[in-house]
Design a protein around this motif. Structure first.
Motif, PDB file in Angstrom:
ATOM      1  N   LEU A 140      -2.432   4.841   6.661  1.00 45.76           N
ATOM      2  CA  LEU A 140      -1.629   4.332   7.778  1.00 45.76           C
ATOM      3  C   LEU A 140      -1.069   5.499   8.591  1.00 45.76           C
ATOM      4  N   ALA A 141      -0.606   5.175   9.771  1.00 46.41           N
ATOM      5  CA  ALA A 141       0.079   6.167  10.593  1.00 46.41           C
ATOM      6  C   ALA A 141       1.458   6.434   9.990  1.00 46.41           C
ATOM      7  N   ARG A 142       1.939   7.652  10.126  1.00 45.78           N
ATOM      8  CA  ARG A 142       3.252   8.007   9.582  1.00 45.78           C
ATOM      9  C   ARG A 142       4.343   7.088  10.136  1.00 45.78           C
ATOM     10  N   SER A 143       4.229   6.717  11.394  1.00 42.94           N
ATOM     11  CA  SER A 143       5.244   5.844  11.997  1.00 42.94           C
ATOM     12  C   SER A 143       5.300   4.477  11.312  1.00 42.94           C
ATOM     13  N   SER A 144       4.212   4.071  10.670  1.00 46.00           N
ATOM     14  CA  SER A 144       4.199   2.788   9.953  1.00 46.00           C
ATOM     15  C   SER A 144       5.164   2.786   8.781  1.00 46.00           C
ATOM     16  N   VAL A 145       5.351   3.936   8.171  1.00 47.80           N
ATOM     17  CA  VAL A 145       6.256   4.021   7.027  1.00 47.80           C
ATOM     18  C   VAL A 145       7.664   3.608   7.449  1.00 47.80           C
ATOM     19  N   TYR A 146       8.055   4.040   8.630  1.00 43.77           N
ATOM     20  CA  TYR A 146       9.412   3.760   9.111  1.00 43.77           C
ATOM     21  C   TYR A 146       9.640   2.284   9.422  1.00 43.77           C
ATOM     22  N   GLU A 147       8.592   1.513   9.538  1.00 37.56           N
ATOM     23  CA  GLU A 147       8.752   0.066   9.717  1.00 37.56           C
ATOM     24  C   GLU A 147       9.274  -0.587   8.445  1.00 37.56           C
ATOM     25  N   ALA A 184       0.834  -1.205   0.000  1.00 42.10           N
ATOM     26  CA  ALA A 184       0.000   0.000   0.000  1.00 42.10           C
ATOM     27  C   ALA A 184       0.869   1.255   0.000  1.00 42.10           C
ATOM     28  N   LEU A 185       1.967   1.225   0.737  1.00 41.05           N
ATOM     29  CA  LEU A 185       2.866   2.380   0.782  1.00 41.05           C
ATOM     30  C   LEU A 185       3.552   2.593  -0.571  1.00 41.05           C
ATOM     31  N   LEU A 186       3.951   1.507  -1.208  1.00 35.28           N
ATOM     32  CA  LEU A 186       4.579   1.639  -2.521  1.00 35.28           C
ATOM     33  C   LEU A 186       3.576   2.124  -3.562  1.00 35.28           C
ATOM     34  N   ASP A 187       2.349   1.641  -3.485  1.00 36.16           N
ATOM     35  CA  ASP A 187       1.309   2.146  -4.392  1.00 36.16           C
ATOM     36  C   ASP A 187       1.093   3.641  -4.170  1.00 36.16           C
ATOM     37  N   ALA A 188       1.092   4.039  -2.911  1.00 41.96           N
ATOM     38  CA  ALA A 188       0.935   5.458  -2.587  1.00 41.96           C
ATOM     39  C   ALA A 188       2.096   6.265  -3.165  1.00 41.96           C
ATOM     40  N   ALA A 189       3.303   5.750  -3.035  1.00 44.18           N
ATOM     41  CA  ALA A 189       4.476   6.456  -3.579  1.00 44.18           C
ATOM     42  C   ALA A 189       4.378   6.583  -5.096  1.00 44.18           C
ATOM     43  N   ARG A 190       3.937   5.526  -5.770  1.00 45.69           N
ATOM     44  CA  ARG A 190       3.773   5.582  -7.225  1.00 45.69           C
ATOM     45  C   ARG A 190       2.771   6.678  -7.606  1.00 45.69           C
ATOM     46  N   ALA A 218       6.293  15.589  -3.947  1.00 43.51           N
ATOM     47  CA  ALA A 218       5.076  15.029  -3.349  1.00 43.51           C
ATOM     48  C   ALA A 218       5.344  13.758  -2.545  1.00 43.51           C
ATOM     49  N   VAL A 219       6.480  13.121  -2.783  1.00 44.06           N
ATOM     50  CA  VAL A 219       6.783  11.857  -2.098  1.00 44.06           C
ATOM     51  C   VAL A 219       7.425  12.161  -0.747  1.00 44.06           C
ATOM     52  N   THR A 220       6.577  12.192   0.251  1.00 43.98           N
ATOM     53  CA  THR A 220       7.036  12.346   1.629  1.00 43.98           C
ATOM     54  C   THR A 220       6.444  11.200   2.435  1.00 43.98           C
ATOM     55  N   PHE A 221       7.051  10.892   3.549  1.00 40.05           N
ATOM     56  CA  PHE A 221       6.532   9.815   4.384  1.00 40.05           C
ATOM     57  C   PHE A 221       5.131  10.147   4.893  1.00 40.05           C
ATOM     58  N   SER A 222       4.893  11.398   5.201  1.00 32.12           N
ATOM     59  CA  SER A 222       3.559  11.807   5.654  1.00 32.12           C
ATOM     60  C   SER A 222       2.514  11.581   4.573  1.00 32.12           C
ATOM     61  N   ALA A 223       2.833  12.009   3.361  1.00 31.28           N
ATOM     62  CA  ALA A 223       1.888  11.864   2.253  1.00 31.28           C
ATOM     63  C   ALA A 223       1.658  10.395   1.914  1.00 31.28           C
ATOM     64  N   MET A 224       2.731   9.600   1.947  1.00 35.44           N
ATOM     65  CA  MET A 224       2.587   8.159   1.682  1.00 35.44           C
ATOM     66  C   MET A 224       1.668   7.519   2.711  1.00 35.44           C
ATOM     67  N   ALA A 225       1.896   7.837   3.970  1.00 34.21           N
ATOM     68  CA  ALA A 225       1.090   7.257   5.044  1.00 34.21           C
ATOM     69  C   ALA A 225      -0.369   7.658   4.892  1.00 34.21           C
ATOM     70  N   GLU A 226      -0.597   8.935   4.643  1.00 31.42           N
ATOM     71  CA  GLU A 226      -1.976   9.412   4.491  1.00 31.42           C
ATOM     72  C   GLU A 226      -2.663   8.721   3.320  1.00 31.42           C
TER      73      GLU A 226
END
Length: 146
Positions: A33-40, A5-11, A21-29
């Protein structure tokens, strides 16, 4: 599923908003998911770029292979190879990924992606050999570089 889901969001973000536009916050949103999930899954934006390239590259190679195999002659296979790659690299997501990779990737990640590109060279070697090129691999590498 979360990583996908995060990679789809990044695409989506790359295609719609470009590199910025590719930020961890934007990907999570975007992924819900929670922003902290990206860091996992990713420590840096470079990790995201590398994951996208490694994951998406085999599909692109298979796509190009299919277009080539549909052609009856080596000349047409080579033309299809070039044409399809130009179509793929003109897509906004790919252009943005290339620009981002130049900024965000370390040497090891760039090497992994560079070696994946050798799969593209391999696709056209056979057609060049059938046309009688003495050093088909070198010619294929030049064609790919162009």
């Amino acid at each position: 599923m979360q990583r996908a889901a995060l990679l789809d969001a990044a695409r989506d973000l790359l295609a719609q908003g470009g590199i910025s536009a590719v930020t961890f916050s934007a990907m999570a949103e975007r992924a819900g998911l929670a922003r902290s999930s990206v860091y996992e899954y990713f420590k840096t934006k470079g990790d995201v770029v590398e994951a996208l390239a490694v994951e998406d590259f085999p599909a692109a190679v298979n796509d190009i292979r299919g277009v080539m195999l549909a052609q009856p002659t080596p000349e047409r296979q080579i033309a299809a190879y070039v044409r399809r790659q130009l179509e793929l690299v003109s897509q906004p997501g790919h252009r943005n990924l290339l620009a981002l990779s130049a900024l965000e990737l370390d040497g090891t990640a760039r090497d992994r992606i560079r070696s994946a590109h050798s799969l593209l060279v391999d696709l056209v070697v056979g057609a060049l050999r059938r046309l009688g090129h003495a050093d088909a691999r070198a010619t294929a590498a030049e064609l790919q570089g162009a």
